[in-house]
Design an enzyme around this catalytic site. Structure first.
Site, PDB file in Angstrom:
ATOM      1  N   GLY A 205     -35.578  -6.922  -3.964  1.00 51.35           N
ATOM      2  CA  GLY A 205     -35.783  -5.777  -4.855  1.00 51.35           C
ATOM      3  C   GLY A 205     -36.294  -6.243  -6.207  1.00 51.35           C
ATOM      4  O   GLY A 205     -35.991  -5.656  -7.252  1.00 51.35           O
TER       5      GLY A 205
ATOM      6  N   GLY B 290     -38.211  -3.766  -8.680  1.00 52.40           N
ATOM      7  CA  GLY B 290     -37.547  -2.585  -9.221  1.00 52.40           C
ATOM      8  C   GLY B 290     -37.146  -2.747 -10.678  1.00 52.40           C
ATOM      9  O   GLY B 290     -37.502  -3.728 -11.333  1.00 52.40           O
ATOM     10  N   GLN B 291     -36.393  -1.766 -11.155  1.00 48.64           N
ATOM     11  CA  GLN B 291     -36.050  -1.735 -12.583  1.00 48.64           C
ATOM     12  C   GLN B 291     -35.198  -2.942 -12.979  1.00 48.64           C
ATOM     13  O   GLN B 291     -35.472  -3.593 -13.975  1.00 48.64           O
ATOM     14  CB  GLN B 291     -35.306  -0.439 -12.921  1.00 48.64           C
ATOM     15  CG  GLN B 291     -35.239  -0.182 -14.421  1.00 48.64           C
ATOM     16  CD  GLN B 291     -34.113   0.759 -14.822  1.00 48.64           C
ATOM     17  OE1 GLN B 291     -33.280   1.149 -14.013  1.00 48.64           O
ATOM     18  NE2 GLN B 291     -34.082   1.114 -16.089  1.00 48.64           N
TER      19      GLN B 291
ATOM     20  N   ARG C 214     -42.943  -4.187  -2.162  1.00 47.65           N
ATOM     21  CA  ARG C 214     -44.198  -4.046  -2.920  1.00 47.65           C
ATOM     22  C   ARG C 214     -44.297  -5.191  -3.910  1.00 47.65           C
ATOM     23  O   ARG C 214     -43.289  -5.806  -4.264  1.00 47.65           O
ATOM     24  CB  ARG C 214     -44.280  -2.688  -3.615  1.00 47.65           C
ATOM     25  CG  ARG C 214     -43.079  -2.417  -4.481  1.00 47.65           C
ATOM     26  CD  ARG C 214     -42.963  -0.949  -4.889  1.00 47.65           C
ATOM     27  NE  ARG C 214     -41.652  -0.762  -5.486  1.00 47.65           N
ATOM     28  CZ  ARG C 214     -41.415  -0.537  -6.789  1.00 47.65           C
ATOM     29  NH1 ARG C 214     -42.396  -0.412  -7.642  1.00 47.65           N
ATOM     30  NH2 ARG C 214     -40.192  -0.428  -7.235  1.00 47.65           N
TER      31      ARG C 214
ATOM     32  N   TYR D 261     -26.389   8.822  -2.493  1.00 45.28           N
ATOM     33  CA  TYR D 261     -26.386   7.536  -3.187  1.00 45.28           C
ATOM     34  C   TYR D 261     -24.947   7.096  -3.483  1.00 45.28           C
ATOM     35  O   TYR D 261     -24.567   5.959  -3.210  1.00 45.28           O
ATOM     36  CB  TYR D 261     -27.192   7.707  -4.478  1.00 45.28           C
ATOM     37  CG  TYR D 261     -27.234   6.508  -5.385  1.00 45.28           C
ATOM     38  CD1 TYR D 261     -27.967   5.377  -5.054  1.00 45.28           C
ATOM     39  CD2 TYR D 261     -26.562   6.519  -6.610  1.00 45.28           C
ATOM     40  CE1 TYR D 261     -28.021   4.284  -5.909  1.00 45.28           C
ATOM     41  CE2 TYR D 261     -26.618   5.442  -7.475  1.00 45.28           C
ATOM     42  CZ  TYR D 261     -27.354   4.329  -7.120  1.00 45.28           C
ATOM     43  OH  TYR D 261     -27.409   3.254  -7.971  1.00 45.28           O
TER      44      TYR D 261
ATOM     45  N   LYS E 221     -22.863   3.901  -2.062  1.00 47.94           N
ATOM     46  CA  LYS E 221     -22.309   2.869  -2.947  1.00 47.94           C
ATOM     47  C   LYS E 221     -20.802   2.689  -2.706  1.00 47.94           C
ATOM     48  O   LYS E 221     -20.303   1.567  -2.694  1.00 47.94           O
ATOM     49  CB  LYS E 221     -22.577   3.210  -4.423  1.00 47.94           C
ATOM     50  CG  LYS E 221     -24.038   3.048  -4.847  1.00 47.94           C
ATOM     51  CD  LYS E 221     -24.501   1.597  -4.754  1.00 47.94           C
ATOM     52  CE  LYS E 221     -25.922   1.409  -5.259  1.00 47.94           C
ATOM     53  NZ  LYS E 221     -26.449   0.050  -5.001  1.00 47.94           N
TER      54      LYS E 221
HETATM   55  N1  SER Z   1     -29.010   4.974 -12.666  1.00 44.09           N
HETATM   56  C1  SER Z   1     -28.554   5.335 -11.359  1.00 44.09           C
HETATM   57  C2  SER Z   1     -29.051   6.658 -10.974  1.00 44.09           C
HETATM   58  O1  SER Z   1     -29.228   7.477 -11.846  1.00 44.09           O
HETATM   59  C3  SER Z   1     -27.052   5.328 -11.316  1.00 44.09           C
HETATM   60  O2  SER Z   1     -26.620   4.173 -10.705  1.00 44.09           O
HETATM   61  O3  SER Z   1     -29.231   6.905  -9.831  1.00 44.09           O
END
Ligand code: SER
Length: 315
Positions: free
Chosen positions: A8, A11-12, A36, A142, A146
């Site tokens: 990853g 990513g950010q 990517r 999400y 998690k």
């Molecule tokens: N920054 C993340 C989100 O907004 C939270 O873990 O999905």
């Protein structure tokens, strides 16, 4: 020197973490991977492998090819995007983690880092200064992934002695990469729009306070956790981690100190409900006690850096 794999890397978090790991442990020892291509800075400073974490055999091949001892597994679908495609997001977030844990077990890797999130909490959780242990009833795909991931991490540690370490990140704010489909993305977008257009329409309401953190703090926390002595790591699900808490009105007021004619308007979208289900602030005293965590950046310092660096990037 140990060999590290970052999954990853485009990513950010990966965009900042790879650079910092390369600085500390050597360019040639930190292998970046993603489905990517990554930033120019990452592509030009070391090795990059195209890797889909759902393809376990490829993951094994990459680990063997570079004699990997540590993995930072960051690839995931964030809260907002996951709601648009629940089952696919569940597969990427869960099967991706399980593949990494299985590979760590099979190849006897030294350490794994995997990020959890404030999204593990839900409507019944204590809203302010949420403690390490509280009610967890996440109502987003999400958040569910998690929370399940945290249980799997602890399970792999207990049953198979996989040294997996994790942090519940708050919303992360950085200038290198834009945020990718989360509920806290507004706190990154607002800086780009303030510089480009002097106005921003926020998808959360003015008073929606959320736990947030400047990326440098998050990167330091991550590497400090991974470098801490094994016996100090008492939590094998995931540590609460706190930086700053603010709402859209407060960050807008901070930006106005630099861009006096900046204007914010509010138009809530589906992410408002997600934000409403999350804590407003986090108690991270367990992380402080166990491995000495302390954040550095406040809202004012972070705002100053973000405005300066994004202006530089856009010019
Ligand atoms: N920054 C993340 C989100 O907004 C939270 O873990 O999905």
């Amino acid at each position: 020197m140990k060999k590290i794999l970052v999954i990853g890397a485009s990513g950010q978090i990966g965009s900042d973490l790879v650079i910092e790991l390369r600085k500390r442990f050597g360019n040639e020892n930190t292998i970046a991977s993603d489905i990517r291509l990554a930033s120019d800075e990452i592509m030009s400073s070391g090795t990059f492998e195209t890797l889909n974490v759902l393809e376990k055999d490829n993951l094994i091949n990459v680990c063997k090819k570079y004699n990997i001892q540590e993995i930072y597994h960051l690839a995931a679908i964030l809260s907002g995007n996951a709601e648009k495609n629940p089952l696919k997001s569940w597969e990427i977030n869960m099967q991706g983690l399980l593949n990494v844990l299985e590979v760590a077990k099979e190849l006897s890797l030294n350490k794994i880092f995997w990020p959890s999130s404030i999204a593990v909490f839900g409507p019944s959780t204590t809203k302010t200064n949420t403690p390490q242990f509280d009610i967890m009833d996440p109502n987003t795909v999400y958040g569910i992934s998690k929370l399940a991931g945290e249980r799997w991490c602890e399970y792999f540690y207990e049953k198979f002695n996989v040294d997996v370490r994790s942090l519940r990140y708050p919303g992360l704010i950085s200038y290198k990469a834009e945020a990718g489909g989360g509920t806290t993305d507004y706190a990154v977008e607002i800086f780009y729009e303030a510089i480009k257009n002097k106005k921003y329409e926020c998808f959360l309401s003015a008073e929606t306070s959320l736990p947030m953190m400047y990326m440098e703090d998050a990167i330091n926390a991550t590497i400090e956790l991974m470098e801490a002595d094994k016996q100090k790591i008492k939590i094998r699900s995931s540590y609460n981690l706190a930086g700053i808490s603010f709402n859209p009105k407060e960050i807008a007021n901070e930006i106005k100190k630099h861009i006096t004619d900046f204007k914010i308007t509010y138009k809530e979208d589906f992410r408002q409900a997600i934000a409403n289900s999350w804590p407003k602030s986090i108690d991270d005293s367990v992380a402080k006690k166990d491995w000495g965590w302390q954040h550095k950046y406040n809202l004012a310092e972070m705002t100053k850096i973000m405005l300066k660096e994004i202006a530089k990037k856009l010019s």
